[in-house]
Scaffold this active site. Structure first.
Site, PDB file in Angstrom:
ATOM      1  N   ASP A 127       0.825  -1.203   0.000  1.00  0.00           N
ATOM      2  CA  ASP A 127       0.000   0.000   0.000  1.00  0.00           C
ATOM      3  C   ASP A 127       0.861   1.256   0.000  1.00  0.00           C
ATOM      4  OD1 ASP A 127      -2.324  -1.412  -0.139  1.00  0.00           O
ATOM      5  OD2 ASP A 127      -2.945  -1.068   1.935  1.00  0.00           O
ATOM      6  N   SER A 162      -5.790   6.424  10.469  1.00  0.00           N
ATOM      7  CA  SER A 162      -6.994   6.845  11.193  1.00  0.00           C
ATOM      8  C   SER A 162      -7.588   5.692  12.003  1.00  0.00           C
ATOM      9  CB  SER A 162      -8.040   7.371  10.199  1.00  0.00           C
ATOM     10  OG  SER A 162      -9.272   7.584  10.834  1.00  0.00           O
TER      11      SER A 162
END
Lengths: 296, 296, 296, 296
Positions: free
Chosen positions: A72, A189
């Site tokens: 990622d 997050s």
């Protein structure tokens, strides 16, 4: 057809995948361009790479696809280079499954065949843009996952004053504040307690890192709302990190954060829905603890 | 002008507020209709109420406003009665400030004057609708805050299988699952770790209650997505609660949950923004613990 | 040697394990006693069980070990029967690994050999005791995992007033309050956000279920402190659940909760440390999401 | 009687409090010694300080009490100076109430009278000790609140390998790991989701900061257990912070963390119990949101 290749320059496996990819695409008469940094890394790996491939530093226009080989993190880096050019990106993982790099290395040929045959769909992903008043931001002021405002090492806490559409929201006293896209909802997050937001939701998340106030919660706002942020710290400086690329800022500085004028286009296989990736990545449904309780 | 009055039938203070309200509106030649249950409660309180006011059981059409006197719970009940009639509701709190009942009792006259003079704005609030297959739901199948699927007393856990737009999402093994609107994000959903969602965001929240799997997180989806839910429990029954109005359901039952065809219209004073209410209700900015850390 | 057998009366696999166990122990000339309910279940399963085994309703004294065949729920039930008799319990799981039932069914013979040869250790587990003022509690007032005070179906919230060693601690407004032992820290308490407490820590956990106040946190106290609890609800009744065995209580009722005068003795294999079980059950170290972030 | 004075050298209010204190204690014929840094600060403030007071750099033995004037941060600093000398510390807050600095400035004279009259009690607080292998730690290797291992600015995540009493516990992949005492349970550890631990509990808390794995939870262990910690980061360095005093460490480094051989003795007024401070600091019982739900 013209395909751009980006890759993780720390993983030898990425070089091996790139080699397989090159061999496969050569047979299909696809025009391949390799990003300069990755190109140099490939050469260092001493795999006899065919000379017919080109390298590039600036993303060439009119490419059909970009392939990101790594994880990622590599995908985020590829997205930074692709920027507003609208070239769709396919993420290939050379290690573990990613949320963005969700094509397994061993499915490479199958998936490329599907793409060549137009069997795929495009998922549009919202991008965040940072605008600063006093200081420049390099190399890119855009983020696909999140913009994080963080205390520096030497500071014990920072005060982050946030206005939303001109209205005072709150002054967060915390280690930091993360402003995340739906794409970023499963990244940093989430580590600080933020909810999962599906890519199709038009939202941003505001999630504090180690908030000193206990009654602060992650906040969900529409993604066409604009933020104005000011940070105060004892050391008079703080960090700004866009998708993990961090830089030191000095007070006073007013940061404007809003939705970028473009989105990143992610190439997805038919069955690679967000829910499927969630189940695989977060192991929903395979928690060992769960089962016993229900079966006693 | 025609105004409907609803009230909390357990709080004597609500009767006193209603009396002040009646006296005030009489002078303004406003036509007042009082909900039957509250009307009876008022009479029991022995305050000499003028006879000129009417009571109603079914919400009369063509009313200009509804006033809800009590707390957020009373407001939810008022909203259930108002339903799809589009009559704007003003929430007056006789005790502590609410998210919905956000007009202080002692500001009553000032705010009514503002309303009569058209000095207010309307906030549209999304409503959830429940559709069942086998069993009827009474008295209303709509919820302004949340629909909660919960274990019954005697059961230790339930398995809640959720499909979103026909696609399998997850089978939650938990004490329950809350599907909340942005309005409900500061109610039950928040108590189980759900994020705050501003009223303008077009979202629903899926938040489990006491999930047995640790890697489950609250999920944010667009509010035009539809849910299909099936619940399995050892006792073959489970609870469904709409805004706290709960009822027992038996397996097998397929529940369909979606956005209702109407929204609830909330009357707001100019300065009563959502952020202001957040700050007041959650005491943002007044956490005693916060200050010391920053000032050492 | 005299061994007691308890088992899950809902799982046919438990009967098969019991049969293997019986055959194995017969060769070792071990005296086997089977708990009446499980004995009846075994007979119903039509496995030709040797008649030499005895059944019992009341735990016979002077037994050397108790075997619990099923999951953690079965172990809790076994512990309830064993009570203060000090007989060590071995938990065999017929399905997934449990925190208490941590011996895999297929290791049965190996582990029994170890036990017969004295190759095991004993872990002492603290037990909670409930004392009531007005109402009786059946069948046992002891809990190995937790005592939970919960709202009933029809109630929206309860107020739980807690005194610790006579001093007012807090009035929790919540769906419930869990008072857990270290053993229970990985069960219900964990589902509501409680921390993991190692078995060797002399603590109790107080963890609210869906607290309406956001600044309430799980609380850790020494396990020689005593609690006095009063619950108030609109319906004037509430639930008390000891290790999941729940019962309705009416107000007013004063509950006293303290450490029991005995502990449960759990038989553990040499390598079955708490940390190993944690890693296996909670899949520490195998989170797929983790890896990618570090490897980019 | 001999009293040592420490103070916050950034708050002019602390100087005013010190002046009042000096005047008051002069009348009581108490021998006052002022810490050098604070002494210099007082002189800079131009308050005509009596010359009879002494300053010190190294804590003089045989003092009866130490007074800390400021907030909890000042108290931590005072505790660092006091170290193992056993001198009881009284914390006076010149701003908001602290957990440690819990005597209000305006109660100064009353409380000092109580202390002189022996009307107080002593609360012993556990201290953490850090032992390093390769690098020295300055100015103190002890912490009253917590030892935190944290990523540096430029690193995206660190891997923190923890052994407990020689046994492998877990490798945390996170922004950091906090090892806290009960005293520290209401400080940094609480900001990352750790539980509250009463001062009388003999525990340490292990709480990760922004863990990348979702099924990691805060862990409670007995305080006589010893930790061995190794940190790996991409940048080959990391931060170690003792009560907020941070320093950069380089790999490889093995950190040993254990209970210190001494405890800090905190002077408390009779009614200043931990539960009372909790209620005041965390505003338990005054959450505005709570009330409405129960009263509807």
């Amino acid at each position: 057809m013209k395909i751009l290749i980006f890759g993780n320059t720390f993983r030898p496996e990425a070089a091996l995948s790139a080699l397989r990819l090159a061999t496969f695409l050569q047979d299909k008469h696809v025009d391949i361009w390799i990003e300069k940094g990755f190109y140099d890394f490939l050469n260092l790996q001493n795999h006899a790479f065919p000379l017919v491939y080109q390298s590039f530093e600036k993303v060439p226009e009119l490419a059909d696809f970009a392939l990101s080989i790594g994880g990622d993190g590599t995908f985020l880096n590829t997205a930074m280079h692709i920027g507003s050019s609208k070239i769709p990106i396919l993420g290939i993982n050379t290690g573990r499954l990613g949320f963005l790099a969700d094509v397994a290395d061993n499915e490479l040929e199958i998936v490329l065949d599907q793409i060549i045959n137009n069997e795929y769909f495009i998922e549009e992903r919202t991008v965040l843009e940072l605008q600063t008043t006093h200081q420049d931001w390099n190399p890119s002021s855009f983020a696909l996952n999140e913009i994080a405002l963080l205390k520096q090492d030497s500071s014990s806490m920072i005060a982050i004053q946030v206005k939303v559409n001109g209205e005072e929201l709150n002054t967060y006293r915390a280690d930091g504040l993360i402003i995340a896209t739906p794409t970023g909802s499963t990244a940093y997050s989430m580590s600080v307690g933020g909810p999962i937001v599906v890519p199709q939701a038009n939202n941003f998340i505001l999630a504090p890192v180690a908030s000193h106030s206990l009654n602060i919660r992650p906040l969900i706002i529409p993604d066409n709302w604009e933020l104005e942020v000011q940070v105060k710290s004892r050391t008079n400086s703080f960090l700004v990190a866009l998708d993990g690329r961090s830089s030191v800022f000095d007070q006073p500085e007013i940061l404007h954060i809003r939705k970028a004028g473009y989105s990143i286009r992610v190439v997805k296989q038919a069955h690679h829905t967000f829910f499927n990736t969630l189940k695989n990545k977060l192991m929903w449904g395979v928690d060992k603890r769960t089962e016993k309780s229900f079966n006693a």
